[in-house]
Design an enzyme around this catalytic site. Sequence first.
Site, short mmCIF file in Angstrom:
data_model
loop_
_atom_site.label_atom_id
_atom_site.label_comp_id
_atom_site.label_asym_id
_atom_site.label_seq_id
_atom_site.Cartn_x
_atom_site.Cartn_y
_atom_site.Cartn_z
N MET A 1 0.84 -1.18 0.00
CA MET A 1 0.00 0.00 0.00
C MET A 1 0.88 1.24 0.00
O MET A 1 2.03 1.20 0.38
CB MET A 1 -0.90 0.01 1.24
CG MET A 1 -1.91 -1.10 1.26
SD MET A 1 -3.09 -0.85 -0.05
CE MET A 1 -3.75 -2.48 -0.16
N VAL A 4 -0.10 9.10 -1.01
CA VAL A 4 0.36 10.14 -1.92
C VAL A 4 0.29 11.48 -1.18
O VAL A 4 -0.73 11.80 -0.57
CB VAL A 4 -0.47 10.19 -3.22
CG1 VAL A 4 0.01 11.31 -4.12
CG2 VAL A 4 -0.41 8.85 -3.94
N LYS A 19 4.53 9.75 -4.03
CA LYS A 19 3.88 8.49 -3.68
C LYS A 19 4.86 7.67 -2.86
O LYS A 19 5.84 7.16 -3.38
CB LYS A 19 3.46 7.73 -4.94
CG LYS A 19 2.79 6.40 -4.67
CD LYS A 19 2.43 5.73 -5.98
CE LYS A 19 1.84 4.35 -5.76
NZ LYS A 19 1.55 3.70 -7.05
N ASP A 117 -3.65 -2.19 -14.94
CA ASP A 117 -4.54 -1.82 -13.83
C ASP A 117 -5.34 -0.56 -14.18
O ASP A 117 -5.45 0.36 -13.38
CB ASP A 117 -3.73 -1.61 -12.55
CG ASP A 117 -4.62 -1.60 -11.29
OD1 ASP A 117 -5.72 -2.18 -11.32
OD2 ASP A 117 -4.19 -1.01 -10.28
#
Length: 154
Positions: A1, A4, A19, A117
């Site tokens: 995980m 940001v 990030k 994705d």
Amino acid sequence: MGVVWRATDVRLERTVAIKQILPQPGVSETERDNMRQRAMREAKNAARFQHPNAIVVFDIAEHNGDPCLVMEYLNGPSLSTILAEEGTLPLGRVARIGEQVASALVAAHRAGIVHRDVKPGNILIDETGTAKITDFGISRAAGDMTLTATGLIG
């Protein structure tokens, strides 16, 4: 995980997004190493092409052993947020967003990169309606080794 952050690049005097890739609690050193490799792959893959509808990755750094991608900051919500707030969008707007995302994906494919994705949460929309795809965390480029760890980059 990951998380940001909006930050300021003090050298170049611009707003950026950082990030920070955070490991899940209890991950092994091998999994942390895989996470670092994935972050480096995301940075390298994103740096392989430039497109007006893809978020630019400027650099990769490390903070407390965790990789941090320094990226273009886009002041706007994700398509996922817009859909949750507005529901079904008008056809013309959907077509403009789809055209922009498709254009970025064509450029990525020409650079040998498959995003893997594409979803509303990975499409950001600025105040002018420009769509930009982000998060190449599980992308693959020609010649990449397959890393099978899951859930390390969100």
